[in-house]
Design a protein around this motif. Structure first.
Motif, short mmCIF file in Angstrom:
data_model
loop_
_atom_site.label_atom_id
_atom_site.label_comp_id
_atom_site.label_asym_id
_atom_site.label_seq_id
_atom_site.Cartn_x
_atom_site.Cartn_y
_atom_site.Cartn_z
N LEU A 67 39.35 35.29 42.59
CA LEU A 67 39.55 36.13 43.98
C LEU A 67 38.59 35.76 44.82
CD1 LEU A 67 39.46 39.69 41.81
CD2 LEU A 67 41.68 38.13 42.28
N GLN A 68 39.44 35.53 46.05
CA GLN A 68 38.67 34.95 47.09
C GLN A 68 38.50 36.15 48.28
OE1 GLN A 68 40.51 31.84 49.65
NE2 GLN A 68 38.35 31.02 50.14
N ASP A 69 37.16 36.39 48.58
CA ASP A 69 36.86 37.19 49.60
C ASP A 69 37.39 36.91 51.03
OD1 ASP A 69 35.70 38.90 51.70
OD2 ASP A 69 34.26 39.69 50.21
N LEU B 17 38.08 42.99 53.99
CA LEU B 17 39.30 42.61 53.66
C LEU B 17 39.46 42.52 52.29
CD1 LEU B 17 39.32 39.86 56.58
CD2 LEU B 17 40.32 42.16 56.58
N PRO B 18 40.78 42.58 51.81
CA PRO B 18 40.88 42.47 50.40
C PRO B 18 40.69 41.32 49.80
CG PRO B 18 42.96 42.33 51.46
CD PRO B 18 41.97 42.75 52.52
N LYS B 19 40.48 41.39 48.53
CA LYS B 19 40.25 39.89 47.77
C LYS B 19 41.50 39.50 47.20
CE LYS B 19 35.65 41.04 46.23
NZ LYS B 19 34.72 41.38 45.41
N LYS B 20 42.04 38.15 47.60
CA LYS B 20 43.37 37.64 47.07
C LYS B 20 43.33 36.88 45.84
CE LYS B 20 45.30 38.84 51.17
NZ LYS B 20 46.07 38.17 52.33
N ALA C 200 34.90 34.29 52.19
CA ALA C 200 35.49 33.01 51.90
C ALA C 200 35.04 32.79 50.21
CB ALA C 200 35.37 31.61 52.33
N GLY C 201 34.24 33.74 49.70
CA GLY C 201 33.37 33.71 48.60
C GLY C 201 34.52 33.70 47.29
N ILE C 202 34.05 33.16 46.25
CA ILE C 202 35.22 33.31 44.98
C ILE C 202 34.40 34.22 44.00
CG2 ILE C 202 36.24 32.00 43.23
CD1 ILE C 202 37.65 31.62 45.72
N GLU C 203 35.23 35.08 43.45
CA GLU C 203 34.61 36.05 42.43
C GLU C 203 35.69 35.75 41.12
OE1 GLU C 203 32.86 40.47 42.19
OE2 GLU C 203 34.81 40.23 43.12
N ALA C 204 34.98 35.71 40.02
CA ALA C 204 35.85 35.53 38.81
C ALA C 204 36.38 37.03 38.40
CB ALA C 204 35.15 34.93 37.70
N LEU C 205 37.44 36.96 38.05
CA LEU C 205 38.13 38.20 37.17
C LEU C 205 38.57 37.52 36.05
CD1 LEU C 205 39.58 40.79 37.07
CD2 LEU C 205 41.56 39.76 37.94
#
Length: 169
Positions: free
Chosen positions: A89-91, A3-6, A95-100
């Motif tokens: 950004l949340q996967d 699924l896309p990261k939002k 539900a993991g968070i990634e920094a952009l």
């Protein structure tokens, strides 16, 4: 299934100062190749010859009327204003968070203070012309473009390195 990261949330920093609660909209820089069509004898159609990149810009908006924008406006240097867009950004599947992180340097070319009407929000639109652009995703640099120093690193490879060497830079 993927699924896309939002975009969960973001903040904008101008010359190190936070615009949290004020930055209402950011249009991240668009990458556009500067090309020239070429067609010679024996070719059934034109091909796009890449000449470099088009101008990089980053329009953004802040709520209200912020004095710090005038301080940034004073700079007329091509890299005089440092802007940083920090996002979470949340996967959607984990539900993991990634920094952009998007870091740019440039000059403000326009401050538009909009229409002032009683009882309605005031919003300032800023146009920034960029000389430097860097995107980091999950701690890894995915793109770094520095027009002044002729650097164009994409996914770890400097596409301009051979040209810099050839011209003695």
């Amino acid at each position: 299934m993927s699924l896309p990261k939002k975009l969960k949330n973001y903040n904008v920093f101008g010359d190190g100062e936070s615009f949290a609660g004020l930055a209402t909209e950011v249009t991240l820089p668009k990458l556009t190749r500067k090309t020239e069509d070429y067609q010679a004898g024996g070719m059934s159609g034109p091909v796009a010859s890449v000449l470099g990149l088009e101008k990089l810009e980053m329009p953004w908006k802040v709520a209200g009327f912020d004095k710090r924008l005038f301080t940034q406006w004073k700079s007329e240097s091509v890299d005089g204003v440092l802007l940083r867009f920090a996002a979470a950004l949340q996967d959607e599947s984990t539900a993991g968070i990634e920094a952009l992180e998007v870091v740019v340097r440039g000059v403000h070319t326009e401050l538009d203070f909009g229409i002032a009407k009683v009882g309605e929000k005031l919003e300032t639109s800023i146009a920034s012309a960029l000389s430097y652009y860097k995107v980091t995703l999950g701690g890894q640099t995915v793109i770094e473009i520095d027009f002044v120093n002729m650097i164009e690193i994409i996914d770890g490879e400097d596409l301009a390195a051979a040209v810099r060497t050839a011209i003695g830079m």
